[in-house]
Design a protein around this motif. Structure first.
Motif, PDB file in Angstrom:
ATOM      1  N   PHE A  20       1.272  12.115   7.353  1.00 22.41           N
ATOM      2  CA  PHE A  20       2.376  11.174   7.304  1.00 22.41           C
ATOM      3  C   PHE A  20       2.276  10.399   5.996  1.00 22.41           C
ATOM      4  O   PHE A  20       1.193   9.934   5.634  1.00 22.41           O
ATOM      5  CB  PHE A  20       2.307  10.182   8.470  1.00 22.41           C
ATOM      6  N   SER A  21       3.389  10.243   5.316  1.00 21.58           N
ATOM      7  CA  SER A  21       3.433   9.433   4.100  1.00 21.58           C
ATOM      8  C   SER A  21       3.952   8.049   4.457  1.00 21.58           C
ATOM      9  O   SER A  21       4.963   7.924   5.154  1.00 21.58           O
ATOM     10  CB  SER A  21       4.368  10.070   3.073  1.00 21.58           C
ATOM     11  N   VAL A  22       3.251   7.007   3.968  1.00 17.83           N
ATOM     12  CA  VAL A  22       3.574   5.637   4.357  1.00 17.83           C
ATOM     13  C   VAL A  22       3.538   4.712   3.144  1.00 17.83           C
ATOM     14  O   VAL A  22       2.650   4.811   2.307  1.00 17.83           O
ATOM     15  CB  VAL A  22       2.554   5.109   5.406  1.00 17.83           C
ATOM     16  N   MET A  23       4.511   3.809   3.084  1.00 16.38           N
ATOM     17  CA  MET A  23       4.497   2.702   2.132  1.00 16.38           C
ATOM     18  C   MET A  23       4.702   1.436   2.940  1.00 16.38           C
ATOM     19  O   MET A  23       5.629   1.348   3.742  1.00 16.38           O
ATOM     20  CB  MET A  23       5.587   2.849   1.080  1.00 16.38           C
ATOM     21  N   ASP A  24       3.800   0.469   2.755  1.00 20.20           N
ATOM     22  CA  ASP A  24       3.837  -0.769   3.526  1.00 20.20           C
ATOM     23  C   ASP A  24       3.817  -1.991   2.613  1.00 20.20           C
ATOM     24  O   ASP A  24       3.165  -1.976   1.574  1.00 20.20           O
ATOM     25  CB  ASP A  24       2.593  -0.896   4.418  1.00 20.20           C
TER      26      ASP A  24
ATOM     27  N   THR B 293       0.840  -1.195   0.000  1.00 23.88           N
ATOM     28  CA  THR B 293       0.000   0.000   0.000  1.00 23.88           C
ATOM     29  C   THR B 293       0.876   1.247   0.000  1.00 23.88           C
ATOM     30  O   THR B 293       1.977   1.260   0.551  1.00 23.88           O
ATOM     31  CB  THR B 293      -0.928   0.082   1.228  1.00 23.88           C
ATOM     32  N   ARG B 294       0.333   2.280  -0.633  1.00 18.48           N
ATOM     33  CA  ARG B 294       0.864   3.641  -0.508  1.00 18.48           C
ATOM     34  C   ARG B 294      -0.273   4.439   0.077  1.00 18.48           C
ATOM     35  O   ARG B 294      -1.376   4.456  -0.452  1.00 18.48           O
ATOM     36  CB  ARG B 294       1.280   4.212  -1.860  1.00 18.48           C
ATOM     37  N   LYS B 295      -0.003   5.071   1.225  1.00 24.48           N
ATOM     38  CA  LYS B 295      -1.091   5.749   1.921  1.00 24.48           C
ATOM     39  C   LYS B 295      -0.613   7.013   2.614  1.00 24.48           C
ATOM     40  O   LYS B 295       0.593   7.228   2.782  1.00 24.48           O
ATOM     41  CB  LYS B 295      -1.743   4.804   2.925  1.00 24.48           C
ATOM     42  N   THR B 296      -1.583   7.821   3.005  1.00 22.23           N
ATOM     43  CA  THR B 296      -1.343   9.024   3.785  1.00 22.23           C
ATOM     44  C   THR B 296      -2.181   8.931   5.045  1.00 22.23           C
ATOM     45  O   THR B 296      -3.354   8.566   4.985  1.00 22.23           O
ATOM     46  CB  THR B 296      -1.736  10.291   2.994  1.00 22.23           C
TER      47      THR B 296
END
Length: 134
Positions: free
Chosen positions: A105-109, A81-84
């Motif tokens: 926050f920018s997140v890649m999981d 996922t790419r999420k904020t």
């Protein structure tokens, strides 16, 4: 439902129930007892207890937490996922008094699942960078 679709449903639930609402009751249903967070923050353990501690810290410092998943790709037992994450700084966090500021926050999981439960996580985010700017 195929395995990729099932896994995407679990990841969506993790983000809406656990990340946004801090619902600890959902964890046994979607996170395996042998879960390992391969990129856990230094202040938390890499197991389920660390996951719980992370969410306590996050919700202790921020309110109005909303996760926007921009992309989600699933193949077999892996979901990316790419999420904020949007939130408001309303509590003390790492020595920073509440500012009332809206933060993102920018997140890649990457999450590995087995039987509809998280068993491993790898990720990158800018949470500590954003907190450092409060």
């Amino acid at each position: 439902m195929d395995i990729a679709s099932l896994n995407k449903t679990v990841v969506k639930r993790f983000n809406s129930a656990f990340m946004e609402k801090a619902d600890l009751k959902v964890l046994p249903e979607i996170v395996a007892d042998d879960f390992i967070n391969h990129t856990a923050a230094k202040m938390v353990s890499s197991d389920v207890a660390g996951l719980i501690r992370f969410i306590e810290i996050l919700h202790g410092g921020f309110s109005e937490i909303k996760v926007d998943i921009h992309e989600m790709i699933a193949e077999g037992d892996l979901v990316a996922t790419r999420k904020t994450i949007h939130a408001v700084h309303t509590g003390m966090i790492f020595g920073h008094a509440p500012t009332g500021k809206a933060v993102t926050f920018s997140v890649m999981d990457f999450v590995k699942l087995r039987g509809g439960k998280y068993i491993a996580h790898w990720g990158q985010n800018n949470v500590m960078e954003v907190i450092g700017q409060l």
